[in-house]
Enzyme design. Structure first.
Site, PDB file in Angstrom:
ATOM      1  CG  HIS A 182      42.238  32.302  41.202  1.00 47.56           C
ATOM      2  ND1 HIS A 182      40.890  32.391  41.441  1.00 47.56           N
ATOM      3  CD2 HIS A 182      42.477  31.012  40.837  1.00 47.56           C
ATOM      4  CE1 HIS A 182      40.334  31.203  41.227  1.00 47.56           C
ATOM      5  NE2 HIS A 182      41.270  30.353  40.868  1.00 47.56           N
ATOM      6  CD  GLU A 185      41.255  36.089  41.343  1.00 44.95           C
ATOM      7  OE1 GLU A 185      41.023  35.826  42.530  1.00 44.95           O
ATOM      8  OE2 GLU A 185      40.786  35.412  40.393  1.00 44.95           O
ATOM      9  NE  ARG A 240      41.083  30.642  37.141  1.00 40.53           N
ATOM     10  CZ  ARG A 240      40.012  31.064  37.813  1.00 40.53           C
ATOM     11  NH1 ARG A 240      39.840  32.344  38.059  1.00 40.53           N
ATOM     12  NH2 ARG A 240      39.128  30.202  38.260  1.00 40.53           N
ATOM     13  CG  HIS A 310      38.747  34.387  44.711  1.00 40.62           C
ATOM     14  ND1 HIS A 310      39.341  33.539  43.818  1.00 40.62           N
ATOM     15  CD2 HIS A 310      38.566  33.666  45.846  1.00 40.62           C
ATOM     16  CE1 HIS A 310      39.519  32.354  44.376  1.00 40.62           C
ATOM     17  NE2 HIS A 310      39.055  32.406  45.615  1.00 40.62           N
ATOM     18  CD  GLU A 384      35.056  36.890  41.998  1.00 38.93           C
ATOM     19  OE1 GLU A 384      36.211  37.357  41.856  1.00 38.93           O
ATOM     20  OE2 GLU A 384      34.478  36.251  41.127  1.00 38.93           O
TER      21      GLU A 384
HETATM   22  C1  9B3 Z   1      34.391  29.582  42.143  1.00 37.20           C
HETATM   23  C2  9B3 Z   1      34.103  28.467  42.890  1.00 37.20           C
HETATM   24 CL1  9B3 Z   1      34.305  26.886  42.250  1.00 37.20          CL
HETATM   25  C3  9B3 Z   1      33.655  28.593  44.202  1.00 37.20           C
HETATM   26  N1  9B3 Z   1      33.357  27.491  44.954  1.00 37.20           N
HETATM   27  N2  9B3 Z   1      33.498  29.811  44.730  1.00 37.20           N
HETATM   28  C4  9B3 Z   1      33.802  30.896  44.008  1.00 37.20           C
HETATM   29  C5  9B3 Z   1      34.251  30.820  42.698  1.00 37.20           C
HETATM   30  C6  9B3 Z   1      34.578  32.065  41.942  1.00 37.20           C
HETATM   31  C7  9B3 Z   1      36.043  32.274  41.695  1.00 37.20           C
HETATM   32  C8  9B3 Z   1      36.576  31.200  40.748  1.00 37.20           C
HETATM   33  O1  9B3 Z   1      37.315  30.359  41.228  1.00 37.20           O
HETATM   34  O2  9B3 Z   1      36.254  31.183  39.553  1.00 37.20           O
HETATM   35  C9  9B3 Z   1      36.187  33.615  41.130  1.00 37.20           C
HETATM   36 SE1  9B3 Z   1      37.928  34.096  40.526  1.00 37.20          SE
HETATM   37 ZN    ZN Z   2      39.796  34.004  41.930  1.00 39.16          ZN
HETATM   38 ZN    ZN Z   3      37.434  36.336  40.289  1.00 35.92          ZN
END
Ligand code: 9B3
Ligand code: ZN
Ligand code: ZN
Length: 429
Positions: A182, A185, A240, A310, A384
């Site tokens: 992303h 970040e 993002r 992230h 995160e």
């Molecule tokens: C989202 C997903 Cl789909 C996953 N498998 N693991 C972590 C996340 C959280 C991150 C997102 O993509 O929204 C946080 Se920025």
């Molecule tokens: Zn992220």
């Molecule tokens: Zn995040």
């Protein structure tokens, strides 16, 4: 003469007042907690209708009563947004009153400021700087570092993986870390650089690093989404997704962490290109996710530990995010995440939540960690990093070292566990 002066002042009064006001209202991050369904609906509207950027939750669909929303409001929509909130008796706090100043400070980069005492790794770096850093790191450590080109981005930027490897034992295991899926970040690529630097400097000096590198090769992708990252440096700090152009829409970008083949595009993702969680036209439709998936498919026998970095919210997550079902080795994963969180608490007095993605943040399909897990990489995590919303994506450079060191200790904790567990299962199959 006096009259003339007064006349002049009067003529410019509105200009004076206006500029006074404009410098007063800068880009801001608001914290808003809706109390009623009506307020929820207003907030959903505000975040989609006006020029704002939702920081938390990731998409308006997750806005709900009694849950804190973080909203980036640029100066030019400040008045209208605040009026709307006021009209509906929605109270707000200001998390950051000077977001544009912070952005300016972070892109101005310490290298142009000779007084800055911070090191290279305590600053954020442009994509160009990072490519140079990759080159330099490989050249200065020819015995330990190789660069591998695993593909290119939508806009044809190279995707380089650094391979840290200190010996060629047969059946050597490996771990993978990707950063910068992303774009906004920024602490994430900073962590990948930090990790490499730390590994190279402390091999043979730090016991944990030595044990990890003696037992595993490490693959590091410092910027998985170079187009998006570049865009956050040049055009829109809050971006993002990647920058791919859609056939069906004028909106740009796919959420690369919704583009993997794990319950792809079900609840928690969107097939609407204008959203922040657009899943793309089909699984692995994007060159960035495809490059990573292809690399991991061809290295799945050696890679035992997958990690994606992230921000923000301070969480250690593991599969599944795409379903509420428990992973087959849920207990192991939970124990590892718990131990890592304990290490962070003990050494840095900071709190990280941990658990499966779906139960800890939100149900979300198409993520790289779930996909890697289903491929057979049984130790799969998403971190995160800092913070919890004080600065959010605009974490000041002065906080990079803390954020990276605590994440590093979590990585080390889990990597050592993985080595232990895979050794044990190799000798007792
Ligand atoms: C989202 C997903 Cl789909 C996953 N498998 N693991 C972590 C996340 C959280 C991150 C997102 O993509 O929204 C946080 Se920025
Ligand atoms: Zn992220
Ligand atoms: Zn995040």
């Amino acid at each position: 003469m006096k009259a003339l002066l007064i006349l002049f002042v009067l003529m410019n009064l509105d200009k004076l007042l206006k500029t006074g006001r404009c410098t007063e209202t800068q880009d801001q991050i608001l914290s808003i907690t809706p109390k009623t369904q009506e307020q929820v609906d207003i907030l959903k509207n505000v975040s989609t209708q006006y020029e704002t950027a939702l920081w938390q939750p990731v998409s308006p669909q997750y806005i709900k009563e009694e849950t804190e929303v973080h909203l980036y409001v640029p100066a030019n929509s400040s008045e209208i947004v605040k009026d709307l909130l006021q009209k509906h008796a929605i109270t707000h706090g200001v998390l950051l009153a000077n977001a544009n100043e912070l952005i300016e400070m972070q892109t101005r980069n310490g290298s142009t400021d000779p007084r800055s005492s911070s090191t290279f790794y305590e600053r954020y770096h442009s994509l160009d700087d990072i490519y140079h850093w990759i080159n330099r790191t490989q050249q200065e450590n020819p015995n330990m570092v190789k660069t591998i080109l695993i593909g290119s981005s939508y806009e044809k930027r190279p995707l380089y993986v650094l391979k840290l490897s200190i010996n060629n034992r047969p059946n050597k295991k490996a771990m993978w870390i990707d950063c910068g899926i992303h774009a906004r970040e920024w602490i994430s690529p900073a962590f990948c650089l930090w990790f490499v630097q730390n590994s190279l400097s402390f091999y043979k000096l730090n016991q944990d690093i030595t044990r990890i590198l003696d037992n595993m090769d490490v693959y590091i992708l410092p910027v998985m989404n170079p187009d998006g990252y570049h865009y956050t440096w040049t055009t829109n700090r809050m971006w993002r997704k990647n920058r791919s152009v859609s056939k069906s829409s004028n909106c740009i970008g796919v959420d690369l962490n919704r583009n993997f083949d794990a319950n792809w595009c079900t609840e928690g993702a969107s097939d609407e290109p204008c959203t922040e969680i657009y899943c793309g036209a089909f699984p692995e439709s994007e060159p960035e996710s495809q490059a990573v998936a292809n690399f991991l498919r061809s290295h799945k026998d050696s890679v035992q530990f997958y990690l994606s970095i992230h921000s923000y919210s301070q969480m250690l997550l593991f599969p599944y995010s795409c379903t509420l079902d428990e992973a087959e080795n849920h207990k192991d994963l939970l124990e590892m995440a718990q131990e890592a969180a304990q290490a962070i608490r003990r050494y840095y007095r900071n709190t990280y939540k941990y658990g499966s993605g779906a139960k800890t943040i939100y149900l979300a399909p198409g993520g790289s960690d779930d996909w890697a897990y289903n491929l057979g990489i049984k130790y799969s995590f998403t971190f995160e990093l800092q913070d919890r919303g004080r600065y959010g994506f605009l974490l000041p450079p002065s906080l990079i070292s803390r954020a990276c060191n605590e994440a590093l200790i979590a990585v080390k904790t889990i990597a050592l566990k993985v080595i232990e567990k895979t050794k044990a299962s190799a000798s007792h199959p």
